[in-house]
Design a protein around this motif. Structure first.
Motif, PDB file in Angstrom:
ATOM      1  N   MET A   1      29.053  37.460  54.597  1.00  0.00           N
ATOM      2  CA  MET A   1      28.158  36.643  55.418  1.00  0.00           C
ATOM      3  C   MET A   1      27.468  35.581  54.566  1.00  0.00           C
ATOM      4  SD  MET A   1      26.577  39.740  57.714  1.00  0.00           S
ATOM      5  CE  MET A   1      25.519  38.729  58.746  1.00  0.00           C
ATOM      6  N   ALA A   2      27.027  35.959  53.365  1.00  0.00           N
ATOM      7  CA  ALA A   2      26.387  34.994  52.470  1.00  0.00           C
ATOM      8  C   ALA A   2      27.369  33.913  52.049  1.00  0.00           C
ATOM      9  CB  ALA A   2      25.820  35.710  51.240  1.00  0.00           C
ATOM     10  N   LEU A   3      28.630  34.303  51.835  1.00  0.00           N
ATOM     11  CA  LEU A   3      29.655  33.329  51.464  1.00  0.00           C
ATOM     12  C   LEU A   3      29.846  32.312  52.587  1.00  0.00           C
ATOM     13  CD1 LEU A   3      31.646  32.887  49.055  1.00  0.00           C
ATOM     14  CD2 LEU A   3      33.352  34.076  50.419  1.00  0.00           C
ATOM     15  N   GLY A   4      29.928  32.794  53.825  1.00  0.00           N
ATOM     16  CA  GLY A   4      30.033  31.889  54.967  1.00  0.00           C
ATOM     17  C   GLY A   4      28.793  31.030  55.126  1.00  0.00           C
TER      18      GLY A   4
ATOM     19  N   GLY B   1      26.889  29.942  52.751  1.00  0.00           N
ATOM     20  CA  GLY B   1      26.962  28.871  51.758  1.00  0.00           C
ATOM     21  C   GLY B   1      27.918  27.770  52.170  1.00  0.00           C
ATOM     22  N   LEU B   2      29.027  28.143  52.827  1.00  0.00           N
ATOM     23  CA  LEU B   2      29.993  27.141  53.284  1.00  0.00           C
ATOM     24  C   LEU B   2      29.373  26.239  54.341  1.00  0.00           C
ATOM     25  CD1 LEU B   2      32.826  25.938  53.398  1.00  0.00           C
ATOM     26  CD2 LEU B   2      33.467  27.753  54.999  1.00  0.00           C
ATOM     27  N   PHE B   3      28.680  26.824  55.315  1.00  0.00           N
ATOM     28  CA  PHE B   3      28.038  26.004  56.336  1.00  0.00           C
ATOM     29  C   PHE B   3      26.918  25.151  55.735  1.00  0.00           C
ATOM     30  CE2 PHE B   3      29.935  28.954  59.494  1.00  0.00           C
ATOM     31  CZ  PHE B   3      30.468  27.998  60.342  1.00  0.00           C
ATOM     32  N   ALA B   4      26.247  25.662  54.711  1.00  0.00           N
ATOM     33  CA  ALA B   4      25.221  24.865  54.036  1.00  0.00           C
ATOM     34  C   ALA B   4      25.841  23.643  53.374  1.00  0.00           C
ATOM     35  CB  ALA B   4      24.486  25.722  53.008  1.00  0.00           C
ATOM     36  N   ALA B   5      27.060  23.794  52.829  1.00  0.00           N
ATOM     37  CA  ALA B   5      27.738  22.666  52.207  1.00  0.00           C
ATOM     38  C   ALA B   5      28.074  21.590  53.242  1.00  0.00           C
ATOM     39  CB  ALA B   5      29.014  23.150  51.507  1.00  0.00           C
ATOM     40  N   PHE B   6      28.613  22.001  54.394  1.00  0.00           N
ATOM     41  CA  PHE B   6      28.874  21.035  55.466  1.00  0.00           C
ATOM     42  C   PHE B   6      27.569  20.341  55.890  1.00  0.00           C
ATOM     43  CE2 PHE B   6      32.852  23.463  56.223  1.00  0.00           C
ATOM     44  CZ  PHE B   6      33.729  22.395  56.302  1.00  0.00           C
ATOM     45  N   TYR B   7      26.498  21.123  55.967  1.00  0.00           N
ATOM     46  CA  TYR B   7      25.184  20.590  56.348  1.00  0.00           C
ATOM     47  C   TYR B   7      24.736  19.506  55.366  1.00  0.00           C
ATOM     48  CZ  TYR B   7      20.033  20.785  56.132  1.00  0.00           C
ATOM     49  OH  TYR B   7      18.695  20.488  56.046  1.00  0.00           O
ATOM     50  N   VAL B   8      24.910  19.748  54.073  1.00  0.00           N
ATOM     51  CA  VAL B   8      24.520  18.771  53.057  1.00  0.00           C
ATOM     52  C   VAL B   8      25.364  17.508  53.168  1.00  0.00           C
ATOM     53  CG1 VAL B   8      24.503  18.315  50.578  1.00  0.00           C
ATOM     54  CG2 VAL B   8      23.600  20.467  51.436  1.00  0.00           C
ATOM     55  N   VAL B   9      26.674  17.676  53.367  1.00  0.00           N
ATOM     56  CA  VAL B   9      27.572  16.515  53.442  1.00  0.00           C
ATOM     57  C   VAL B   9      27.229  15.628  54.638  1.00  0.00           C
ATOM     58  CG1 VAL B   9      29.961  15.816  53.843  1.00  0.00           C
ATOM     59  CG2 VAL B   9      29.467  17.647  52.213  1.00  0.00           C
ATOM     60  N   VAL B  10      27.037  16.240  55.811  1.00  0.00           N
ATOM     61  CA  VAL B  10      26.693  15.462  57.010  1.00  0.00           C
ATOM     62  C   VAL B  10      25.305  14.844  56.850  1.00  0.00           C
ATOM     63  CG1 VAL B  10      26.249  15.579  59.492  1.00  0.00           C
ATOM     64  CG2 VAL B  10      28.161  16.859  58.505  1.00  0.00           C
ATOM     65  N   GLY B  11      24.357  15.631  56.334  1.00  0.00           N
ATOM     66  CA  GLY B  11      23.002  15.118  56.160  1.00  0.00           C
ATOM     67  C   GLY B  11      22.930  13.941  55.207  1.00  0.00           C
ATOM     68  N   ALA B  12      23.764  13.957  54.163  1.00  0.00           N
ATOM     69  CA  ALA B  12      23.765  12.845  53.207  1.00  0.00           C
ATOM     70  C   ALA B  12      24.165  11.542  53.888  1.00  0.00           C
ATOM     71  CB  ALA B  12      24.717  13.158  52.052  1.00  0.00           C
ATOM     72  N   ARG B  13      25.073  11.616  54.858  1.00  0.00           N
ATOM     73  CA  ARG B  13      25.481  10.408  55.589  1.00  0.00           C
ATOM     74  C   ARG B  13      24.330   9.891  56.453  1.00  0.00           C
ATOM     75  NH1 ARG B  13      31.712  10.514  57.760  1.00  0.00           N
ATOM     76  NH2 ARG B  13      32.718  10.848  55.731  1.00  0.00           N
TER      77      ARG B  13
ATOM     78  N   LEU C   1      35.036  29.728  37.265  1.00  0.00           N
ATOM     79  CA  LEU C   1      34.049  30.704  36.805  1.00  0.00           C
ATOM     80  C   LEU C   1      33.284  31.306  37.984  1.00  0.00           C
ATOM     81  CD1 LEU C   1      32.334  29.228  33.614  1.00  0.00           C
ATOM     82  CD2 LEU C   1      33.686  31.315  33.783  1.00  0.00           C
ATOM     83  N   ALA C   2      32.857  30.444  38.903  1.00  0.00           N
ATOM     84  CA  ALA C   2      32.083  30.917  40.049  1.00  0.00           C
ATOM     85  C   ALA C   2      32.912  31.855  40.925  1.00  0.00           C
ATOM     86  CB  ALA C   2      31.583  29.726  40.874  1.00  0.00           C
ATOM     87  N   ILE C   3      34.173  31.519  41.127  1.00  0.00           N
ATOM     88  CA  ILE C   3      35.040  32.367  41.954  1.00  0.00           C
ATOM     89  C   ILE C   3      35.246  33.736  41.295  1.00  0.00           C
ATOM     90  CG2 ILE C   3      37.387  32.657  42.823  1.00  0.00           C
ATOM     91  CD1 ILE C   3      37.439  29.633  43.327  1.00  0.00           C
ATOM     92  N   VAL C   4      35.484  33.727  39.974  1.00  0.00           N
ATOM     93  CA  VAL C   4      35.629  34.998  39.249  1.00  0.00           C
ATOM     94  C   VAL C   4      34.347  35.825  39.386  1.00  0.00           C
ATOM     95  CG1 VAL C   4      35.869  36.045  36.973  1.00  0.00           C
ATOM     96  CG2 VAL C   4      37.353  34.144  37.632  1.00  0.00           C
TER      97      VAL C   4
ATOM     98  N   THR D   1      21.618  35.880  47.455  1.00  0.00           N
ATOM     99  CA  THR D   1      21.094  34.600  46.978  1.00  0.00           C
ATOM    100  C   THR D   1      22.071  33.919  46.030  1.00  0.00           C
ATOM    101  OG1 THR D   1      18.855  35.525  47.134  1.00  0.00           O
ATOM    102  CG2 THR D   1      19.109  33.471  45.926  1.00  0.00           C
ATOM    103  N   ALA D   2      22.715  34.711  45.174  1.00  0.00           N
ATOM    104  CA  ALA D   2      23.685  34.127  44.238  1.00  0.00           C
ATOM    105  C   ALA D   2      24.898  33.583  44.980  1.00  0.00           C
ATOM    106  CB  ALA D   2      24.115  35.180  43.219  1.00  0.00           C
ATOM    107  N   ILE D   3      25.402  34.343  45.939  1.00  0.00           N
ATOM    108  CA  ILE D   3      26.616  33.916  46.648  1.00  0.00           C
ATOM    109  C   ILE D   3      26.348  32.700  47.522  1.00  0.00           C
ATOM    110  CG2 ILE D   3      28.296  34.599  48.404  1.00  0.00           C
ATOM    111  CD1 ILE D   3      28.202  37.412  47.225  1.00  0.00           C
ATOM    112  N   VAL D   4      25.190  32.654  48.189  1.00  0.00           N
ATOM    113  CA  VAL D   4      24.907  31.499  49.044  1.00  0.00           C
ATOM    114  C   VAL D   4      24.686  30.239  48.210  1.00  0.00           C
ATOM    115  CG1 VAL D   4      22.363  31.563  49.222  1.00  0.00           C
ATOM    116  CG2 VAL D   4      23.738  30.923  51.213  1.00  0.00           C
ATOM    117  N   SER D   5      24.293  30.411  46.930  1.00  0.00           N
ATOM    118  CA  SER D   5      24.098  29.245  46.066  1.00  0.00           C
ATOM    119  C   SER D   5      25.411  28.540  45.750  1.00  0.00           C
ATOM    120  CB  SER D   5      23.421  29.656  44.753  1.00  0.00           C
ATOM    121  OG  SER D   5      24.312  30.360  43.909  1.00  0.00           O
ATOM    122  N   LEU D   6      26.526  29.174  46.110  1.00  0.00           N
ATOM    123  CA  LEU D   6      27.835  28.549  45.919  1.00  0.00           C
ATOM    124  C   LEU D   6      28.044  27.333  46.817  1.00  0.00           C
ATOM    125  CD1 LEU D   6      30.186  31.653  45.623  1.00  0.00           C
ATOM    126  CD2 LEU D   6      29.699  29.990  43.838  1.00  0.00           C
TER     127      LEU D   6
END
Length: 306
Positions: free
Chosen positions: A165-168, A170-182, A140-143, A109-114
């Motif tokens: 897997m959680a790190l990946g 979170g990355l796809f969630a970020a792309f999802y947010v960016v596209v969804g915002a448009r 800080l988050a990366i450390v 949960t912490a890693i996907v929140s990235l």
């Protein structure tokens, strides 16, 4: 469900008591997601499918009932972007939900929140300027992630795989947010969410069928878990966030959503006996502090909770 940034400080001087109560309900709803999924005796990919399929039925009914004309008038470009967003969301779920089978709920949960950090980095690649506080938060988050994965590696390589897997996810969630915002600039929330969740469910269904993942035949308590995560996290939690944005600034909401991490960790400790090792606690704190600093330093659309 997607969250619409409708906050206007000139019209709403501060959050109403009802909205603060709804915010608490929403955080509690999304905090149950990780522990409930981890405790549900059904394939991870199937849980992701049913969660989105059931969510599509609900938001689809709202869209057809209240926004049908807007949906029919949407351009092919907007609908295509909504579909892309659904595919990105499917990739997010396909990585994050299985990660809960490999690593602890707290770490996952912490890693996907990235995703908030990833979103800031994507913004930088698109030409957005990031201030010193945002870069400090990213560092800080990366450390914190490096420290956490080091702790998990000392436990098992399986836990490290779950972190990756959680790190990946979170990355796809970020792309999802960016596209969804448009898309949300041109399509109402329910209509966008119905298309997005529908495409996501179809993509996950294809993955289940291709991988021979069983979609039925679970014990009754597994179906209760699927229903619980759909209602609590997919619908109730996200819907509450949509409502409170009428008086709560998006940045405040984004930081508040980070409370999902300690909430999920506490529930996992009580329900599943997953108590994070003492060495992981400073790492968790660094991830949360860094992500919160990025969110505060970079106002924008709130991060979407799982």
């Amino acid at each position: 469900m997607s969250r619409e940034p409708v906050h206007d400080p000139a019209l709403t001087p501060g959050p109403a008591r009802l909205d603060l109560a709804l915010l608490a309900v929403g955080i509690a709803g999304v905090a149950t997601s990780g522990p409930v999924i981890a405790a549900t005796a059904a394939p991870a990919l199937a849980i992701a499918f049913w969660r989105n399929a059931l969510g599509t039925l609900v938001v689809g009914a709202v869209s057809v009932g209240t926004q049908w004309s807007r949906l029919r008038a949407a351009s092919h470009r907007v609908l295509a972007l909504s579909a892309v967003s659904g595919l990105l969301l499917a990739a997010h779920f396909a990585l994050w939900i299985p990660s809960l089978r490999y690593t602890s709920v707290a770490s996952s949960t912490a890693i996907v929140s990235l995703q908030a950090v990833w979103t800031a980095m994507l913004g930088r690649l698109a030409g957005e300027r990031l201030g010193g506080r945002a870069w400090a938060g990213i560092a800080l988050a990366i450390v914190g992630v490096l420290a956490m994965t080091g702790v998990d590696l000392s436990l098992s390589t399986r836990a490290l795989a779950g972190d990756a897997m959680a790190l990946g996810g979170g990355l796809f969630a970020a792309f999802y947010v960016v596209v969804g915002a448009r898309v949300r600039r041109e399509l109402p929330a329910a209509s966008y969410t119905a298309v997005c969740y529908g495409v996501c469910a179809l993509a996950l269904l294809a993955g289940c069928l291709a991988g021979g993942v069983a979609l039925t035949g679970y014990p009754s308590d597994a179906w209760l878990g699927i229903l619980a995560v759909t209602v609590a996290a997919q619908l109730l939690g996200h819907t509450a966030f949509n409502v409170v944005l009428r008086s709560v600034p998006p940045t405040v909401l984004s930081v508040a959503i980070l409370l999902e991490v300690p909430g999920a960790a506490l529930l996992a400790a009580v329900w599943l006996g997953q108590t994070p090792p003492a060495a992981a606690l400073p790492a968790l704190a660094l991830v949360l502090a860094g992500t919160a600093l990025v969110v505060v330093a970079r106002p924008g659309p709130p991060a979407l909770a799982d």
